[in-house]
Design an enzyme around this catalytic site. Structure first.
Site, PDB file in Angstrom:
ATOM      1  N   CYS A   1       0.827  -1.201   0.000  1.00  0.00           N
ATOM      2  CA  CYS A   1       0.000   0.000   0.000  1.00  0.00           C
ATOM      3  C   CYS A   1       0.867   1.259   0.000  1.00  0.00           C
ATOM      4  CB  CYS A   1      -0.949   0.064   1.187  1.00  0.00           C
ATOM      5  SG  CYS A   1      -2.062  -1.310   1.305  1.00  0.00           S
TER       6      CYS A   1
ATOM      7  N   ARG B   1       3.840  -0.367  -4.899  1.00  0.00           N
ATOM      8  CA  ARG B   1       3.557  -0.839  -3.541  1.00  0.00           C
ATOM      9  C   ARG B   1       2.250  -1.620  -3.457  1.00  0.00           C
ATOM     10  NH1 ARG B   1       4.991   0.619   1.288  1.00  0.00           N
ATOM     11  NH2 ARG B   1       7.068   1.475   1.480  1.00  0.00           N
TER      12      ARG B   1
ATOM     13  N   TRP C   1      -2.802  -2.728  -1.679  1.00  0.00           N
ATOM     14  CA  TRP C   1      -2.516  -4.157  -1.829  1.00  0.00           C
ATOM     15  C   TRP C   1      -3.424  -4.832  -0.803  1.00  0.00           C
ATOM     16  CZ3 TRP C   1      -0.751  -8.350   1.034  1.00  0.00           C
ATOM     17  CH2 TRP C   1      -0.323  -9.458   0.289  1.00  0.00           C
TER      18      TRP C   1
ATOM     19  N   ASN D   1      -2.088   2.103   5.822  1.00  0.00           N
ATOM     20  CA  ASN D   1      -1.215   1.032   5.362  1.00  0.00           C
ATOM     21  C   ASN D   1      -0.884   0.191   6.593  1.00  0.00           C
ATOM     22  OD1 ASN D   1       0.780  -0.529   4.214  1.00  0.00           O
ATOM     23  ND2 ASN D   1       2.259   1.129   3.946  1.00  0.00           N
ATOM     24  N   GLY D   2      -1.093  -1.104   6.528  1.00  0.00           N
ATOM     25  CA  GLY D   2      -0.820  -1.957   7.693  1.00  0.00           C
ATOM     26  C   GLY D   2      -2.026  -2.842   7.973  1.00  0.00           C
TER      27      GLY D   2
ATOM     28  N   GLU E   1      17.086 -18.005  -7.417  1.00  0.00           N
ATOM     29  CA  GLU E   1      16.732 -16.636  -7.790  1.00  0.00           C
ATOM     30  C   GLU E   1      16.181 -16.589  -9.227  1.00  0.00           C
ATOM     31  OE1 GLU E   1      16.116 -14.047  -6.303  1.00  0.00           O
ATOM     32  OE2 GLU E   1      16.319 -12.441  -7.751  1.00  0.00           O
TER      33      GLU E   1
ATOM     34  N   LYS F   1      12.437 -15.224 -10.201  1.00  0.00           N
ATOM     35  CA  LYS F   1      12.152 -14.201 -11.224  1.00  0.00           C
ATOM     36  C   LYS F   1      11.117 -14.725 -12.199  1.00  0.00           C
ATOM     37  CE  LYS F   1      13.388 -11.564  -9.619  1.00  0.00           C
ATOM     38  NZ  LYS F   1      13.900 -11.532  -8.377  1.00  0.00           N
TER      39      LYS F   1
ATOM     40  N   GLU G   1       7.626 -15.095 -10.547  1.00  0.00           N
ATOM     41  CA  GLU G   1       7.067 -13.793 -10.144  1.00  0.00           C
ATOM     42  C   GLU G   1       6.426 -13.053 -11.313  1.00  0.00           C
ATOM     43  OE1 GLU G   1       9.456 -11.535  -6.611  1.00  0.00           O
ATOM     44  OE2 GLU G   1      10.597 -11.875  -8.427  1.00  0.00           O
TER      45      GLU G   1
ATOM     46  N   HIS H   1      16.415 -37.184  -6.989  1.00  0.00           N
ATOM     47  CA  HIS H   1      15.681 -37.507  -5.760  1.00  0.00           C
ATOM     48  C   HIS H   1      14.224 -37.043  -5.841  1.00  0.00           C
ATOM     49  CE1 HIS H   1      19.412 -38.850  -4.080  1.00  0.00           C
ATOM     50  NE2 HIS H   1      19.975 -37.672  -4.312  1.00  0.00           N
TER      51      HIS H   1
ATOM     52  N   LYS I   1       5.999  -4.615  -3.990  1.00  0.00           N
ATOM     53  CA  LYS I   1       7.448  -4.470  -3.872  1.00  0.00           C
ATOM     54  C   LYS I   1       7.922  -4.583  -2.434  1.00  0.00           C
ATOM     55  CE  LYS I   1      11.535  -3.276  -5.474  1.00  0.00           C
ATOM     56  NZ  LYS I   1      12.238  -4.417  -6.074  1.00  0.00           N
TER      57      LYS I   1
HETATM   58  C1  G6P Z   1       8.906  -8.914  -1.754  1.00  0.00           C
HETATM   59  C2  G6P Z   1       9.357  -8.614  -3.171  1.00  0.00           C
HETATM   60  C3  G6P Z   1      10.649  -9.371  -3.454  1.00  0.00           C
HETATM   61  C4  G6P Z   1      11.692  -9.029  -2.412  1.00  0.00           C
HETATM   62  C5  G6P Z   1      11.194  -9.308  -0.993  1.00  0.00           C
HETATM   63  C6  G6P Z   1      12.147  -8.776   0.056  1.00  0.00           C
HETATM   64  O1  G6P Z   1       8.491 -10.223  -1.677  1.00  0.00           O
HETATM   65  O2  G6P Z   1       8.357  -8.980  -4.096  1.00  0.00           O
HETATM   66  O3  G6P Z   1      11.119  -9.003  -4.733  1.00  0.00           O
HETATM   67  O4  G6P Z   1      12.844  -9.777  -2.651  1.00  0.00           O
HETATM   68  O5  G6P Z   1       9.953  -8.650  -0.797  1.00  0.00           O
HETATM   69  O6  G6P Z   1      12.218  -7.379  -0.052  1.00  0.00           O
HETATM   70  P1  G6P Z   1      13.338  -6.500   0.608  1.00  0.00           P
HETATM   71  O7  G6P Z   1      12.922  -5.087   0.328  1.00  0.00           O
HETATM   72  O8  G6P Z   1      13.319  -6.804   2.084  1.00  0.00           O
HETATM   73  O9  G6P Z   1      14.630  -6.847  -0.017  1.00  0.00           O
END
Ligand code: G6P
Length: 617
Positions: free
Chosen positions: A2, A27, A75, A101-102, A490, A494, A497, A513, A612
């Protein structure tokens, strides 16, 4: 999660709020809304589910005029992303507007109490309950100074809630006056000339002012266009500092790039350089991380390291684990922050805890840090966002200096985090077994990274072709060993996501396995296999996939033409020390998922269901 922006000044508020929301959309983008107060003090609320364009259209058809307003991009936590659940929310009288927000954890009990008093709710949100509660305190108060009446109402209401909040409220009986408060969710004051702002992050207001105050938990602020005051929840004047924002409005724009994600991928030669600039000690063959605030003796006494983070940051932490154990021989463990905060693992006095976070606001990482500190540990931060909560509350640490990362899928923050962890490993290594010559060699390797990243970026057209070839793939496996097992994780993150296909990362040797049962002619496997100490082992695993007709995409070291004979497609990275290879090998994977997701018509900068910065549990 948010985004919030509030404005009080001489300008028309709606365009400023909409522009701020555009910058905050990463956000959350389930719905958005604004409330604006005009000269005759009526509050006009416009809100809409879906992307910001829908709100813009609504405001075009039905403008909202006024010089003071609050706004929000959501969000969803409590309640679906509908128009009714969009913020701002009003109280029972309809005179108060609140953005939040929260999460208000005890909203259900409060809601029932308010309903017994005749309050009627129009949404399923916890935030509307808070709006009603503030409105009730306001309406029941006999205070004649209305500004004080509103701030007291906010304070008294927040004393009744449990959970987290970053809020901004205004009331139509009090022109040009905003009240904000925070606990657990970020809130920043922006100071302008004859105008002031409140926002969940500085990116939203940086085009108007670079003077910001990052509020602390339990701060309450109230402001007009020419004045502000920050208090503690007890009503005392709070300590605060005015900071200068270290980036410009241009840096939070896409420029000529179609997406923030692509822009940020292309920024990596610079962002990696920024991570090591001024931190390489040639005379000592070591690194300088002064922000850690640790003496040589402190560094020498460390006998265990815990690296803590979420999402991409946890993958960077895993790379860090391999690097530190390899270069410094210090036992290192990665803890997922959301687990660490409740798991209560043993941490003794010679254990150093790092929290890693791009935003510096991820609630689980923040809570892990506070839990560590509560137990008396020194907890250090590896953070990108200057002035963020983790940056301010940690006991020292290092900034990434990557500049703002807006694309929801983290890219440049990963390569900067891993670069910084390489510096940490080098520093700790040089205090132990690593020779001066080895240290010097590592410095040269680190210095060469930006040039090597440039070379990888030149392959983008070829990587795009590979992505298009597999466009109908139902999923993808990502495999790697040792340093590049986290790279595989990672790469898979990606891919899932931003393209919404099933993608998982595994250690290559784990294939047999269980995972190998998934291999088929339609499911590609991406092997991250530079020509390192486990290259031959990876080849054997690759062959196991080939034997079952699974298509293979490989990332390997330039000059290794052998792989072209056994893999379907090959992406190359320049020769690099094994320990730094994840920094390079992650980049073709970023490009692969980017081009794959774009070709599938996905909104790569705002993937569905994600945000984000995750500031709720
Ligand atoms: C969210 C984002 C990820 C990010 C994670 C940690 O899940 O979608 O892309 O890696 O938060 O975020 P930070 O700001 O703590 O690195």
């Amino acid at each position: 999660m948010c985004g919030i922006i509030g404005y009080v000044g001489k300008e028309s508020a709606a365009p400023i709020l909409l522009d701020g929301l555009r910058r905050l959309e990463y956000r959350g983008y389930d719905s958005s809304g604004i409330a604006v107060m005009n000269g005759s003090n009526d509050i006009h609320v416009r809100k809409k589910s879906g992307r910001l364009d829908r709100l813009r259209e609504l405001i075009k058809q039905n403008p909202a005029e006024g010089n003071c307003g609050v706004s929000h991009t959501r969000w969803a936590t409590h309640g679906e992303p509908t128009d009714e659940n969009a913020h701002p929310h009003s109280d029972q009288s309809g005179k108060l507007a609140l953005v939040h927000n929260g999460v208000i954890e005890n909203y259900q009990i409060l809601k029932e109490q308010l309903e017994q008093k005749g309050h009627v709710f129009s949404s399923q949100t916890d935030s509307e309950v808070l709006a009603h509660l503030i409105g009730l305190h306001y309406d029941e108060s006999s205070e004649t100074d209305l500004k004080k009446r509103l701030t007291d109402a906010v304070r008294d209401s927040l004393a009744q809630v449990s959970g987290t909040y970053g809020i901004v409220a205004m009331h139509e009986e009090i022109p040009n006056f905003l009240v904000g408060a925070r606990l657990g969710s970020p809130l920043v004051v922006g100071l302008g000339h004859d105008e002031n702002f409140l926002a969940s992050d500085v990116g939203a207001i940086v085009s108007h002012t670079s003077n910001a105050i990052y509020l602390n938990d339990r701060d309450l602020v109230y402001m007009t266009d020419g004045d502000f005051r920050i208090e503690t929840m007890d009503g005392d004047l709070a300590d605060y500092e005015v900071s200068t924002v270290d980036f410009t409005a241009d840096e939070v724009e896409k420029g000529d790039y179609p997406h923030y994600m692509l822009k940020e991928i292309y920024e990596q030669p610079t962002s990696i350089q920024n991570a090591f600039r001024g931190r390489l000690l040639d005379d000592e063959g070591s690194a300088l991380l002064g922000g850690l605030g640790l003496s040589p003796k402190d560094l020498r006494d460390i006998d265990r390291i815990v690296l803590c983070g979420c999402g991409t940051a946890s993958h960077a932490a895993m790379v860090g684990e391999y690097m530190i154990e390899h270069l410094a021989r210090i036992p290192t463990e990665v803890e997922i922050a959301s687990e660490f905060r409740y798991r209560n693992p043993p941490v003794d006095k010679n254990t150093l805890v790092f929290v890693i976070s791009q935003s510096g606001e991820t609630i689980d990482t923040l809570a892990a840090m506070r839990e560590g500190q509560r137990k008396g540990h020194r907890v250090l931060g590896i953070v990108n966002a200057v002035g963020s909560t983790i940056a301010r509350e940690s006991d020292g640490g290092s900034y990434l200096y990557s500049g703002p990362e807006i694309g929801v899928a983290a890219t440049k923050s990963f390569t900067s985090q891993t670069t910084l962890l390489a510096l940490l490993a080098l520093l700790l290594g040089r205090m132990r077994h690593l020779s001066f010559q080895e240290g010097k060699r590592m410095l040269a390797e680190i210095r060469a990274l930006p040039g090597k990243v440039e070379q990888i970026l030149e392959q983008t057209d070829k990587i795009k072709e590979i992505a298009l070839k597999y466009i109908d793939a139902p999923g993808m496996l990502f495999l790697g060993r040792q340093f590049n097992y986290p790279t595989a994780l990672e790469g898979a993150l990606k891919m899932k996501e931003i393209s919404y296909i099933f993608a998982n990362g595994h250690p290559s040797a784990e294939l047999k396995h269980g995972i190998i049962a998934l291999v088929s002619e339609t499911l590609p496997s991406v092997f991250v296999m530079p020509t390192d100490s486990v290259y031959e082992k990876n080849v054997s695993n690759l062959e196991e996939v080939r034997a079952r007709k699974g298509p293979v995409i490989a990332v390997t070291t330039e000059g290794n033409t052998e792989l072209e004979k056994i893999a379907d497609d090959v992406m190359y990275i320049p020769e690099v020390d094994e320990c730094l290879s994840p920094i390079l090998a992650s980049i073709p994977l970023q490009l692969l998922s980017y081009h794959f997701a774009v070709a599938r018509g996905c909104d790569v900068d705002k993937p569905r269901n994600l945000a984000k910065s995750v500031t709720v549990e």
